[in-house]
Design a protein around this motif. Structure first.
Motif, mmCIF file in Angstrom:
data_model
loop_
_atom_site.group_PDB
_atom_site.id
_atom_site.type_symbol
_atom_site.label_atom_id
_atom_site.label_comp_id
_atom_site.label_asym_id
_atom_site.label_seq_id
_atom_site.Cartn_x
_atom_site.Cartn_y
_atom_site.Cartn_z
ATOM 1 N N PRO A 79 4.284 -8.701 -7.966
ATOM 2 C CA PRO A 79 3.741 -8.968 -6.626
ATOM 3 C C PRO A 79 4.336 -8.103 -5.523
ATOM 4 C CG PRO A 79 5.192 -10.755 -7.304
ATOM 5 C CD PRO A 79 4.987 -9.892 -8.514
ATOM 6 N N GLU A 80 5.618 -7.764 -5.602
ATOM 7 C CA GLU A 80 6.271 -7.020 -4.522
ATOM 8 C C GLU A 80 6.318 -5.519 -4.765
ATOM 9 O OE1 GLU A 80 6.878 -8.569 -1.746
ATOM 10 O OE2 GLU A 80 6.057 -10.300 -2.820
ATOM 11 N N LYS A 81 5.809 -5.062 -5.908
ATOM 12 C CA LYS A 81 5.784 -3.623 -6.163
ATOM 13 C C LYS A 81 4.705 -2.973 -5.302
ATOM 14 C CE LYS A 81 5.443 -0.074 -9.722
ATOM 15 N NZ LYS A 81 5.406 0.253 -11.168
ATOM 16 N N VAL A 82 4.972 -1.747 -4.821
ATOM 17 C CA VAL A 82 3.976 -1.025 -4.033
ATOM 18 C C VAL A 82 2.870 -0.533 -4.963
ATOM 19 C CG1 VAL A 82 3.519 0.986 -2.579
ATOM 20 C CG2 VAL A 82 5.615 -0.349 -2.248
ATOM 21 N N ALA A 83 1.667 -1.006 -4.700
ATOM 22 C CA ALA A 83 0.500 -0.584 -5.477
ATOM 23 C C ALA A 83 -0.150 0.637 -4.858
ATOM 24 C CB ALA A 83 -0.525 -1.719 -5.551
ATOM 25 N N LEU A 84 -0.180 0.683 -3.523
ATOM 26 C CA LEU A 84 -0.841 1.760 -2.794
ATOM 27 C C LEU A 84 0.018 2.175 -1.617
ATOM 28 C CD1 LEU A 84 -3.308 3.538 -1.953
ATOM 29 C CD2 LEU A 84 -4.167 1.536 -0.719
ATOM 30 N N SER A 85 0.170 3.479 -1.470
ATOM 31 C CA SER A 85 0.867 4.021 -0.316
ATOM 32 C C SER A 85 -0.018 5.098 0.294
ATOM 33 C CB SER A 85 2.219 4.611 -0.741
ATOM 34 O OG SER A 85 3.027 4.913 0.371
ATOM 35 N N VAL A 86 -0.498 4.852 1.511
ATOM 36 C CA VAL A 86 -1.324 5.828 2.233
ATOM 37 C C VAL A 86 -0.352 6.676 3.046
ATOM 38 C CG1 VAL A 86 -3.267 6.176 3.784
ATOM 39 C CG2 VAL A 86 -3.176 4.134 2.342
ATOM 40 N N ILE A 87 -0.220 7.954 2.664
ATOM 41 C CA ILE A 87 0.911 8.751 3.130
ATOM 42 C C ILE A 87 0.487 9.887 4.068
ATOM 43 C CG2 ILE A 87 2.327 8.208 1.123
ATOM 44 C CD1 ILE A 87 1.471 10.814 -0.153
ATOM 45 N N SER A 88 1.412 10.218 4.954
ATOM 46 C CA SER A 88 1.245 11.355 5.855
ATOM 47 C C SER A 88 2.630 11.842 6.247
ATOM 48 C CB SER A 88 0.462 10.944 7.101
ATOM 49 O OG SER A 88 1.225 10.051 7.894
ATOM 50 N N ALA A 89 2.678 12.886 7.055
ATOM 51 C CA ALA A 89 3.970 13.412 7.502
ATOM 52 C C ALA A 89 4.713 12.393 8.363
ATOM 53 C CB ALA A 89 3.767 14.708 8.284
ATOM 54 N N ASP A 90 3.991 11.432 8.931
ATOM 55 C CA ASP A 90 4.602 10.439 9.816
ATOM 56 C C ASP A 90 5.106 9.202 9.096
ATOM 57 O OD1 ASP A 90 3.967 12.056 12.017
ATOM 58 O OD2 ASP A 90 1.961 11.175 12.166
ATOM 59 N N GLY A 91 4.847 9.103 7.786
ATOM 60 C CA GLY A 91 5.299 7.933 7.059
ATOM 61 C C GLY A 91 4.256 7.426 6.082
ATOM 62 N N ALA A 92 4.263 6.128 5.837
ATOM 63 C CA ALA A 92 3.361 5.565 4.834
ATOM 64 C C ALA A 92 2.955 4.146 5.214
ATOM 65 C CB ALA A 92 4.032 5.568 3.464
ATOM 66 N N ASP A 93 1.727 3.804 4.851
ATOM 67 C CA ASP A 93 1.250 2.423 4.952
ATOM 68 C C ASP A 93 1.244 1.869 3.537
ATOM 69 O OD1 ASP A 93 0.032 0.020 5.519
ATOM 70 O OD2 ASP A 93 -1.974 0.868 5.783
ATOM 71 N N ASP A 94 2.196 0.980 3.246
ATOM 72 C CA ASP A 94 2.368 0.470 1.886
ATOM 73 C C ASP A 94 1.644 -0.857 1.679
ATOM 74 O OD1 ASP A 94 3.948 2.628 1.171
ATOM 75 O OD2 ASP A 94 5.834 1.592 1.603
ATOM 76 N N TRP A 95 1.003 -0.945 0.527
ATOM 77 C CA TRP A 95 0.320 -2.173 0.109
ATOM 78 C C TRP A 95 0.938 -2.627 -1.205
ATOM 79 C CZ3 TRP A 95 -4.337 -4.407 2.205
ATOM 80 C CH2 TRP A 95 -4.777 -3.776 3.384
ATOM 81 N N THR A 96 1.582 -3.803 -1.190
ATOM 82 C CA THR A 96 2.105 -4.345 -2.444
ATOM 83 C C THR A 96 0.945 -4.870 -3.287
ATOM 84 O OG1 THR A 96 2.362 -6.579 -1.569
ATOM 85 C CG2 THR A 96 4.233 -5.044 -1.279
ATOM 86 N N TYR A 97 1.242 -5.143 -4.549
ATOM 87 C CA TYR A 97 0.203 -5.704 -5.409
ATOM 88 C C TYR A 97 -0.277 -7.056 -4.889
ATOM 89 C CZ TYR A 97 0.027 -2.238 -9.120
ATOM 90 O OH TYR A 97 -0.197 -1.082 -9.829
ATOM 91 N N ALA A 98 0.641 -7.859 -4.354
ATOM 92 C CA ALA A 98 0.244 -9.164 -3.822
ATOM 93 C C ALA A 98 -0.665 -9.000 -2.609
ATOM 94 C CB ALA A 98 1.486 -9.978 -3.451
ATOM 95 N N ARG A 99 -0.304 -8.093 -1.711
ATOM 96 C CA ARG A 99 -1.121 -7.851 -0.514
ATOM 97 C C ARG A 99 -2.487 -7.299 -0.896
ATOM 98 N NH1 ARG A 99 -0.139 -3.139 4.048
ATOM 99 N NH2 ARG A 99 -1.771 -3.816 5.516
ATOM 100 N N LEU A 100 -2.500 -6.380 -1.839
ATOM 101 C CA LEU A 100 -3.755 -5.774 -2.286
ATOM 102 C C LEU A 100 -4.687 -6.827 -2.879
ATOM 103 C CD1 LEU A 100 -5.382 -3.131 -2.920
ATOM 104 C CD2 LEU A 100 -4.202 -3.108 -5.131
ATOM 105 N N ALA A 101 -4.166 -7.642 -3.801
ATOM 106 C CA ALA A 101 -4.994 -8.643 -4.456
ATOM 107 C C ALA A 101 -5.524 -9.671 -3.457
ATOM 108 C CB ALA A 101 -4.196 -9.345 -5.555
ATOM 109 N N ALA A 102 -4.678 -10.080 -2.515
ATOM 110 C CA ALA A 102 -5.122 -11.055 -1.515
ATOM 111 C C ALA A 102 -6.235 -10.483 -0.645
ATOM 112 C CB ALA A 102 -3.942 -11.492 -0.654
ATOM 113 N N ALA A 103 -6.092 -9.214 -0.250
ATOM 114 C CA ALA A 103 -7.106 -8.581 0.602
ATOM 115 C C ALA A 103 -8.421 -8.410 -0.142
ATOM 116 C CB ALA A 103 -6.602 -7.235 1.102
ATOM 117 N N VAL A 104 -8.344 -8.036 -1.424
ATOM 118 C CA VAL A 104 -9.557 -7.860 -2.225
ATOM 119 C C VAL A 104 -10.290 -9.190 -2.380
ATOM 120 C CG1 VAL A 104 -10.386 -7.407 -4.579
ATOM 121 C CG2 VAL A 104 -8.827 -5.794 -3.465
#
Length: 508
Positions: free
Chosen positions: A31-56
């Motif tokens: 649940p707490e592992k990062v499933a998705l990281s939307v990355i750029s030079a300014d950093g990252a927007d991380d989505w854990t598996y729990a956050r991803l599944a809940a949003a889906v």
């Protein structure tokens, strides 16, 4: 011996089954592992598996609350943001049928899709082109974002052979085909994990493509998530030349891109320090040996190429376990049944024929929507015909020998010349037209249009095409001729167009 590769059947798909449930199956144990990281030079927007599944599953609940019912088709007109995979999986989770489409399509092209699909609604980013007069319910990005926090819907389990999603491919008739895929398609992709990627839960896979490209959806997101790995996706607006730094900063172990992306990166970076990277993946168009060599020199890592198509994804590839022999695409993945066919069935080893995959392959499409005749025309007995020519050796390695028809490749997208020609013929100055793709320099191809008609300003023709064709389908060059080359039957000889371009531009 006959040119048939058959190392046994794959494991059968579980029953009941849901594609989204399979993709998100690690949300409970990681649940707490990062499933998705939307990355750029300014950093990252991380989505854990729990956050991803809940949003889906919240998105799925919201779509049902909006009045859609299982089996309804939803056309996706979303941009290169996380909205895309969340809406895609959210729909599939509750039994709806999403149709992901390129944001590059024009409103004219989308209107044709609406007429063919008769969707129940449209999921839309207001920035993405779409006809405004469809009369269909529209769910915008603000409404989709609000759905993420809803109580999660249950996964709609069922027959793995039922329709899950539809994707579009350019048809040889000039009319884009709607390709219907079953829920089992994601289960079939397990054959790629070792047969192409060498993918494990420890991997961090960076895909260079946009969220709304099917290559990214499969290789960049669904497959990493289904094994518990981390997907890295560049944020909207990240330049190609910035990718090596992102690969290094985010410790990417696998890099996936179209061959053209590798070529552009190498144009900016002669050497790259990527200590975490094990290898690259390429698909979408033929990878040249030149780009493969230069990447190996620049990074010290190989690129493994895969061959496939919208109707069956990728099923032939090189891999860490079975690298392709020089000049070959690779070999069929274990679990696939592939042959090289002639008019009377499989040809012999070392002989040219059409690359074909067994119609029993679990990753093969259900068929073309509303076009049973087109579906039947692609079958030869127990085989699905790809339309590409190849040759198989005794080790199962397959060499690509080109298209059997005039289909073009533009930036990793297959494009029918008939579709482009039909759009251009609507211009009042054009009486006849023929288009083809032409290599203008090493590993760089463009679409060129040759027309008979009144003199027309090239800028005007380009503006006309922009209103009717996605950018990757638009010709970059227009050449006026007195007559188009044709055969005895009056059909355009598209292969004769390339020498005319070369004569105009002084190429050998």
């Amino acid at each position: 011996m006959l040119a048939i590769f058959d190392h046994g059947d794959p494991a059968p798909c579980p029953r009941p089954f849901n594609m989204a449930a399979h993709v998100l199956r690690h949300a409970d144990d990681l649940p707490e592992k990062v499933a998705l990281s939307v990355i750029s030079a300014d950093g990252a927007d991380d989505w854990t598996y729990a956050r991803l599944a809940a949003a889906v599953r919240g998105t799925g609940a919201g779509l049902l609350a909006a009045g859609f019912t299982p089996g309804d088709i939803l056309l996706m007109r979303l941009g290169n943001t996380v909205d895309f995979p969340l809406a895609y999986l959210g729909a599939i989770a509750v039994g709806l049928v999403p149709v992901p489409t390129s944001s590059q399509l024009t409103a004219v092209e989308v209107a044709k899709m609406v007429a063919q699909l008769s969707p129940a609604g449209i999921l839309r980013d207001p920035r993405v082109a779409c006809p405004d007069d469809t009369g269909l319910p529209v769910i915008d990005t603000a409404a989709l974002a609000a759905m993420r926090d809803l109580p999660p819907a249950d996964d709609a389990m069922g027959d793995p052979d039922r329709l899950a999603y539809i994707i579009y491919t350019s048809g040889t008739s000039g009319v884009p085909r709607a390709v219907m895929h079953a829920h089992r398609a994601i289960w079939a992709r397990r054959m790629m994990h070792q047969g192409w990627y060498g993918l494990t839960a420890a991997d961090r896979l960076l895909h260079a493509g946009a969220f709304n490209w099917t290559y990214t959806l499969g290789t960049g997101l669904m497959d990493p998530w289904s094994v518990g790995a981390t997907a890295l996706i560049p944020a909207e607006g990240v330049a190609i030349e910035a990718l090596p730094q992102l690969l290094a900063d985010h410790r990417a172990t696998i890099f996936a891109a179209a061959p053209g992306v590798y070529r552009k990166i190498l144009g900016h970076h002669a050497r790259m320090s990527l200590p975490a990277l094990r290898h690259g993946l390429a698909a979408g168009e033929k990878l040249s040996d030149r780009v493969r060599r230069h990447w190996a020199d620049a990074t010290g890592t190989p690129i493994f190429e895969a061959y496939g198509m919208s109707e069956c994804s990728t099923f032939i590839s090189g891999s860490p376990d079975h690298p392709a022999t020089p000049g070959a695409l690779g070999r069929p993945q274990d679990g696939r049944r592939v042959a090289i066919l002639g008019a009377d069935g499989p040809v012999g080893l070392g002989e040219e024929g059409t690359i074909a995959v067994a119609r029993s392959d679990p990753g093969l499409m259900l068929g073309y929507l509303g076009a049973p005749e087109d579906t039947a025309a692609k079958m030869q007995g127990d085989w699905f015909l790809t339309g590409d020519q190849g040759m198989m050796d005794a080790e199962g390695q397959i060499t690509y020998l080109g298209r059997a028809d005039d289909m073009m490749n533009a930036g990793g997208y297959r494009v029918s010349p008939l579709e482009v020609e039909a759009a251009l013929l609507a211009h009042p100055a054009i009486r006849e037209v023929g288009v083809t793709d032409i290599e203008v320099r090493h590993d760089a191809r463009i679409i060129a249009a040759f027309y008979v008609g009144d003199p027309a300003d090239e800028a005007e023709l380009k503006a006309f095409a922009e209103e009717r064709l996605a950018r990757y389908k638009q010709p970059r060059v227009y050449i006026r001729l007195d007559a188009l080359p044709s055969g005895a039957n009056g059909k355009i000889l598209r292969r004769a167009l390339k020498p005319l371009y070369e004569a105009r531009h002084g190429q050998a």
